[in-house]
Design an enzyme around this catalytic site. Structure first.
Site, PDB file in Angstrom:
ATOM      1  N   ARG A 114      34.533  37.910  50.577  1.00  0.00           N
ATOM      2  CA  ARG A 114      33.990  36.575  50.341  1.00  0.00           C
ATOM      3  C   ARG A 114      34.644  35.615  51.336  1.00  0.00           C
ATOM      4  O   ARG A 114      35.541  36.010  52.082  1.00  0.00           O
ATOM      5  CB  ARG A 114      34.216  36.118  48.900  1.00  0.00           C
ATOM      6  CG  ARG A 114      35.671  35.900  48.561  1.00  0.00           C
ATOM      7  CD  ARG A 114      35.839  35.380  47.141  1.00  0.00           C
ATOM      8  NE  ARG A 114      37.225  35.010  46.911  1.00  0.00           N
ATOM      9  CZ  ARG A 114      37.736  34.718  45.726  1.00  0.00           C
ATOM     10  NH1 ARG A 114      36.980  34.722  44.651  1.00  0.00           N
ATOM     11  NH2 ARG A 114      38.997  34.383  45.597  1.00  0.00           N
ATOM     12  N   ASN A 152      34.177  26.790  46.813  1.00  0.00           N
ATOM     13  CA  ASN A 152      35.240  27.307  45.942  1.00  0.00           C
ATOM     14  C   ASN A 152      36.487  27.532  46.774  1.00  0.00           C
ATOM     15  O   ASN A 152      36.455  28.298  47.744  1.00  0.00           O
ATOM     16  CB  ASN A 152      34.814  28.645  45.321  1.00  0.00           C
ATOM     17  CG  ASN A 152      35.780  29.126  44.257  1.00  0.00           C
ATOM     18  OD1 ASN A 152      35.899  28.505  43.205  1.00  0.00           O
ATOM     19  ND2 ASN A 152      36.488  30.194  44.533  1.00  0.00           N
ATOM     20  N   GLU A 153      37.550  26.863  46.410  1.00  0.00           N
ATOM     21  CA  GLU A 153      38.838  27.070  47.078  1.00  0.00           C
ATOM     22  C   GLU A 153      38.686  27.155  48.603  1.00  0.00           C
ATOM     23  O   GLU A 153      38.956  28.197  49.211  1.00  0.00           O
ATOM     24  CB  GLU A 153      39.522  28.334  46.556  1.00  0.00           C
ATOM     25  CG  GLU A 153      39.954  28.236  45.119  1.00  0.00           C
ATOM     26  CD  GLU A 153      40.803  29.429  44.668  1.00  0.00           C
ATOM     27  OE1 GLU A 153      40.731  30.482  45.312  1.00  0.00           O
ATOM     28  OE2 GLU A 153      41.541  29.281  43.677  1.00  0.00           O
ATOM     29  N   GLU A 305      40.591  26.476  36.932  1.00  0.00           N
ATOM     30  CA  GLU A 305      40.741  27.913  36.682  1.00  0.00           C
ATOM     31  C   GLU A 305      42.168  28.221  36.275  1.00  0.00           C
ATOM     32  O   GLU A 305      43.118  27.687  36.856  1.00  0.00           O
ATOM     33  CB  GLU A 305      40.485  28.723  37.956  1.00  0.00           C
ATOM     34  CG  GLU A 305      39.092  28.718  38.487  1.00  0.00           C
ATOM     35  CD  GLU A 305      38.996  29.584  39.739  1.00  0.00           C
ATOM     36  OE1 GLU A 305      39.853  30.467  39.952  1.00  0.00           O
ATOM     37  OE2 GLU A 305      38.068  29.360  40.521  1.00  0.00           O
ATOM     38  N   TRP A 313      45.850  40.245  41.565  1.00  0.00           N
ATOM     39  CA  TRP A 313      46.186  40.120  42.982  1.00  0.00           C
ATOM     40  C   TRP A 313      47.691  40.080  43.246  1.00  0.00           C
ATOM     41  O   TRP A 313      48.109  39.855  44.374  1.00  0.00           O
ATOM     42  CB  TRP A 313      45.479  38.915  43.616  1.00  0.00           C
ATOM     43  CG  TRP A 313      45.410  37.695  42.745  1.00  0.00           C
ATOM     44  CD1 TRP A 313      44.340  37.298  41.990  1.00  0.00           C
ATOM     45  CD2 TRP A 313      46.431  36.701  42.538  1.00  0.00           C
ATOM     46  NE1 TRP A 313      44.621  36.133  41.319  1.00  0.00           N
ATOM     47  CE2 TRP A 313      45.907  35.734  41.640  1.00  0.00           C
ATOM     48  CE3 TRP A 313      47.727  36.529  43.014  1.00  0.00           C
ATOM     49  CZ2 TRP A 313      46.621  34.625  41.215  1.00  0.00           C
ATOM     50  CZ3 TRP A 313      48.454  35.426  42.586  1.00  0.00           C
ATOM     51  CH2 TRP A 313      47.890  34.494  41.697  1.00  0.00           C
ATOM     52  N   GLU A 353      37.234  42.205  41.195  1.00  0.00           N
ATOM     53  CA  GLU A 353      38.069  41.539  40.193  1.00  0.00           C
ATOM     54  C   GLU A 353      37.888  42.131  38.801  1.00  0.00           C
ATOM     55  O   GLU A 353      38.125  41.449  37.794  1.00  0.00           O
ATOM     56  CB  GLU A 353      37.807  40.033  40.221  1.00  0.00           C
ATOM     57  CG  GLU A 353      38.272  39.465  41.565  1.00  0.00           C
ATOM     58  CD  GLU A 353      38.193  37.957  41.689  1.00  0.00           C
ATOM     59  OE1 GLU A 353      39.110  37.363  42.270  1.00  0.00           O
ATOM     60  OE2 GLU A 353      37.191  37.379  41.216  1.00  0.00           O
ATOM     61  N   LYS A 354      37.505  43.408  38.743  1.00  0.00           N
ATOM     62  CA  LYS A 354      37.247  43.989  37.408  1.00  0.00           C
ATOM     63  C   LYS A 354      38.525  44.161  36.597  1.00  0.00           C
ATOM     64  O   LYS A 354      38.473  44.300  35.387  1.00  0.00           O
ATOM     65  CB  LYS A 354      36.480  45.297  37.517  1.00  0.00           C
ATOM     66  CG  LYS A 354      37.126  46.380  38.335  1.00  0.00           C
ATOM     67  CD  LYS A 354      36.180  47.588  38.405  1.00  0.00           C
ATOM     68  CE  LYS A 354      36.746  48.704  39.240  1.00  0.00           C
ATOM     69  NZ  LYS A 354      36.827  48.360  40.676  1.00  0.00           N
ATOM     70  N   PHE A 355      39.678  44.115  37.261  1.00  0.00           N
ATOM     71  CA  PHE A 355      40.933  44.184  36.500  1.00  0.00           C
ATOM     72  C   PHE A 355      41.595  42.805  36.342  1.00  0.00           C
ATOM     73  O   PHE A 355      42.753  42.703  35.956  1.00  0.00           O
ATOM     74  CB  PHE A 355      41.888  45.195  37.139  1.00  0.00           C
ATOM     75  CG  PHE A 355      41.326  46.595  37.093  1.00  0.00           C
ATOM     76  CD1 PHE A 355      41.028  47.181  35.870  1.00  0.00           C
ATOM     77  CD2 PHE A 355      41.048  47.292  38.250  1.00  0.00           C
ATOM     78  CE1 PHE A 355      40.471  48.458  35.804  1.00  0.00           C
ATOM     79  CE2 PHE A 355      40.498  48.564  38.202  1.00  0.00           C
ATOM     80  CZ  PHE A 355      40.209  49.147  36.973  1.00  0.00           C
ATOM     81  N   HIS A 356      40.844  41.759  36.663  1.00  0.00           N
ATOM     82  CA  HIS A 356      41.309  40.386  36.405  1.00  0.00           C
ATOM     83  C   HIS A 356      40.796  40.003  35.024  1.00  0.00           C
ATOM     84  O   HIS A 356      39.632  40.227  34.700  1.00  0.00           O
ATOM     85  CB  HIS A 356      40.729  39.459  37.470  1.00  0.00           C
ATOM     86  CG  HIS A 356      41.305  38.076  37.471  1.00  0.00           C
ATOM     87  ND1 HIS A 356      41.110  37.188  36.434  1.00  0.00           N
ATOM     88  CD2 HIS A 356      42.054  37.443  38.384  1.00  0.00           C
ATOM     89  CE1 HIS A 356      41.731  36.050  36.733  1.00  0.00           C
ATOM     90  NE2 HIS A 356      42.319  36.185  37.907  1.00  0.00           N
TER      91      HIS A 356
HETATM   92  C1  GLA Z   1      40.497  32.109  42.537  1.00  0.00           C
HETATM   93  C2  GLA Z   1      38.998  32.071  42.703  1.00  0.00           C
HETATM   94  C3  GLA Z   1      38.269  32.859  41.663  1.00  0.00           C
HETATM   95  C4  GLA Z   1      38.964  34.160  41.368  1.00  0.00           C
HETATM   96  C5  GLA Z   1      40.378  33.864  40.965  1.00  0.00           C
HETATM   97  C6  GLA Z   1      41.156  35.088  40.592  1.00  0.00           C
HETATM   98  O1  GLA Z   1      41.031  31.101  41.819  1.00  0.00           O
HETATM   99  O2  GLA Z   1      38.491  30.777  42.770  1.00  0.00           O
HETATM  100  O3  GLA Z   1      36.957  33.094  42.132  1.00  0.00           O
HETATM  101  O4  GLA Z   1      38.943  34.952  42.501  1.00  0.00           O
HETATM  102  O5  GLA Z   1      41.039  33.285  42.041  1.00  0.00           O
HETATM  103  O6  GLA Z   1      42.461  34.756  40.187  1.00  0.00           O
END
Ligand code: GLA
Length: 656
Positions: A114, A152-153, A305, A313, A353-356
């Site tokens: 991404r 996003n970020e 978030e 991560w 991110e399936k383990f988040h």
């Molecule tokens: C960031 C992103 C999210 C996700 C989280 C995971 O904050 O904005 O899309 O990837 O990290 O912690």
């Protein structure tokens, strides 16, 4: 002008990123049921939906989002609608390779992850504007829409050719002429003089150390380019919905953007915050980001978030023990948040991110995570009528500046062991442990409302910032500066004498002979038991200081480690944590800055927000806290007289 209160309308927003495109439609219905049960009143849609919304160039598929917007509205859940521009669809890179960024070695960042967009690409910007325009036109009048979330970020860099061209434009605008650029960059050094704009490049891979001012300007440029991407999309949505606020979510203390500057362009300041549950200072590092975000917002802010459980991560990803999610969420509210949101609502079964964790984990509604999410929803609803919108007051400001960080944190400095965020964190921790509520401020902000201003380290200070600090002290303020402050000017040129002359005079320093950085783990002893770490300085005082703490033993024996002249303090080392805490507590008391409560047990945080007193037990053992008088605990709905016991990770929100 809109603000967060236009979205909250007296509530605390509670919810998170919702990625329904990953789920069959039956699951959406289960989701809204669970959301309603948990008190979720806000979801963020569309953050990574570009390939779903525009499956092929210029085609649009809004049907699924129409149904979702309606579904949310039917259940009284507001939508924070994101522009999907953080992750362009594969067709974009495939058809338009100019949209892909290059790293400093010239390698392309391909799709498949991404954020593979070049902030400088005209094609990317045009396509991002087009999808934003269509989203705003389609949903601007939808009753579920409460807030815009742009991208996003923002966090990317680009060293490619289109970025190089924009970098030259940016530099032309900053310096006007190549002569001025050569002067600012000090290109007389190492034969770097530029004779033609075409020779000027981003600081790409080089044989040895790069020109530090070129690196500094590249960071400034990157922040500005990303900001242009943000404001372009913001202006589009604003045109359609002038009544709705706009935000983009920051990463906490992220090096890549000057968030002071960015915050001025946002209606709502939001941040993503993921302290490590195993970090013994997780609560304080969270508080630092919360204090900084509140200061950028100049009022209530949005926790966009956080994680209900583990992230995926870190090297080892720990879940949150029972109660910690609630504790840290209420801490954010205590420190000014009017929104408590997560990444993400439902934990993914596929993808990176399936383990988040999610608010609903793989264990589903029976899982402990969701059960705690439900409890928190009820807690937030109880305190919202009293907490939402309420202000915080701080007597202390900590100064922070990205430009100084960018300049100071480069190769070729006296010590690689000095890490700016760590130094900033150490000073904030000392204030946090003393229960002094702390704002952050930019060195050029008006500081006159603060009793104490603390500068952990500002290696680079503009002339205006130096004027500001001097005026602050002259006006009766108390200033404490840490080591390596006031060294460089705006171009990262070392000031004559190694430290700004006016600052030297302010602190009573005649000559800064040498810096004596310390090895990791090494300490420098001082009189009175104080021990310094990381750094020490060979300072010759000019005899005007009112008080000094000298180094004891070693090469600097007898020279001042700490100087005070009137209300100005200089600390030429990083005192060990307890010594720094004691020093700042003493200086704060002298300046009339009061802790929130005296005599609190270890690990208990106290924060006043409006009329509320939040007490947060960061320990795993119950503690009893003295709070003279009778108050009402909004969480337990009971009266509290003179003392209260907080259980493991327990919280009380006390109202007079
Ligand atoms: C960031 C992103 C999210 C996700 C989280 C995971 O904050 O904005 O899309 O990837 O990290 O912690």
């Amino acid at each position: 002008m809109t603000s967060l209160s236009d979205a909250t309308r007296g509530r605390i927003l509670y919810g998170g990123d919702y990625n329904p495109e990953q789920w069959p439609e039956e699951t959406w219905h289960e989701d809204v049921r669970l959301m309603t049960e948990a008190g979720v009143n806000s979801v963020t849609l569309g953050v990574f939906s570009w390939s779903k919304l525009e499956p092929r160039p210029d085609e649009r598929d809004f049907g699924w989002l129409d149904r979702l917007m309606d579904l949310m509205h039917d259940h009284g859940i507001g939508v924070v609608l994101a522009t999907p521009t953080a992750s362009p669809p594969p067709w974009m890179g495939h058809l338009y390779p100019d949209t892909l960024p290059r790293d400093e070695d010239g390698r392309t960042e391909w799709w498949g992850g991404r954020q593979h967009f070049s902030h400088s690409s005209a094609t990317y910007r045009r396509r991002a504007a087009a999808i934003t325009e269509d989203l705003a036109a389609r949903y601007g009048a939808h009753p579920a829409l409460t807030l815009w979330h742009i991208n996003n970020e923002y966090c990317t860099y680009d060293w490619g050719d289109e970025a190089a061209a924009r970098f030259r434009d940016w530099l032309r605008h900053r310096y006007g002429t190549l002569d001025a650029l050569n002067t600012a960059w000090g290109t007389a050094f190492w034969s770097q003089g530029y004779g033609d704009w075409a020779e000027v490049l981003p600081p790409r891979h080089a044989h040895y150390l790069k020109n530090p001012t070129q690196v500094l300007d590249f960071k400034r440029f990157t922040s500005d380019m990303l900001l242009e991407c943000y404001t372009a999309e913001r202006d589009i949505v604003r045109r359609h919905t002038p009544h709705l606020p706009v935000t983009t979510n920051f990463m906490p203390l992220w090096a890549g953007q000057d968030a002071w500057r960015w915050a001025e362009e946002e209606d709502v300041v939001s941040v993503d915050l993921y302290p490590d549950p195993r970090d013994p200072f997780g609560a304080q590092s969270g508080a630092l980001v919360q204090d900084m975000t509140r200061s950028q917002a100049r009022g209530p802010w949005m926790l966009m978030e956080q994680a209900a459980g583990p992230v995926n991560w870190r090297g080892v990803n720990h879940p949150k023990p029972r109660g910690l999610n609630r504790l840290w969420s209420l801490q954010a509210v205590a420190r000014g948040a009017d929104a408590v949101c997560y990444f993400q609502w439902r934990q993914s079964r596929q993808g990176a991110e399936k383990f988040h964790s999610g608010m609903v984990g793989h264990a589903g509604a029976r899982g402990r995570t969701y059960q705690e999410v439900k409890q928190l929803g009820a807690d937030l609803a109880r305190i919202a009528p009293h907490a939402a919108g309420a202000p915080l007051r701080a007597d202390v400001a900590v100064l922070h500046d990205w430009h100084s960080w960018w300049a100071g944190d480069q190769e070729g400095r006296p010590s690689r062991a000095v890490d700016y965020p760590q130094v900033l964190g150490a000073w904030h921790r000392a204030l946090w442990q003393s229960r002094l509520t702390t704002d952050f401020a930019h060195p050029e902000h008006d500081l006159s409302g603060y009793r104490l201003v603390v500068v952990p380290q500002l290696y680079l200070l503009t002339d205006t910032a130096v004027d500001n600090l001097l005026a602050y002290v002259l006006g009766g303020g108390t200033l404490v500066c840490g080591f390596l402050t006031g060294v460089a000017d705006e171009d990262d040129r070392v000031r004559p004498g190694g430290m700004d002359a006016r600052l030297r005079e302010l602190f009573g320093i005649r000559t800064l002979h040498e810096w004596w950085p310390l090895e990791p783990g090494e300490t420098a002893a001082c009189e009175g038991g104080l021990r310094g770490t990381l750094w020490s300085e060979e300072l010759e005082p000019d005899g005007t200081a009112d008080e000094t703490v000298p180094y004891k033993g070693g090469e600097l024996d007898g020279l001042p480690a700490v100087l005070r002249k009137g209300r100005a303090w200089y600390v030429s080392t990083l005192p060990e944590p307890e010594a720094l805490r004691a020093l700042l507590a003493r200086v704060a008391a002298g300046a009339g800055a009061r802790p929130v409560l005296d005599g609190l047990p270890d690990g208990v945080e106290a924060v006043r927000r409006g009329e509320l007193l939040f007490l947060l037990n960061h320990g795993r053992e119950p503690v009893t806290v003295d709070v003279p008088g009778t108050r009402h605990d909004l969480l337990t709905e009971t009266a509290v007289t003179d003392r209260i016991t907080l259980g493991r990770y327990g919280v009380a929100v006390l109202k007079p």
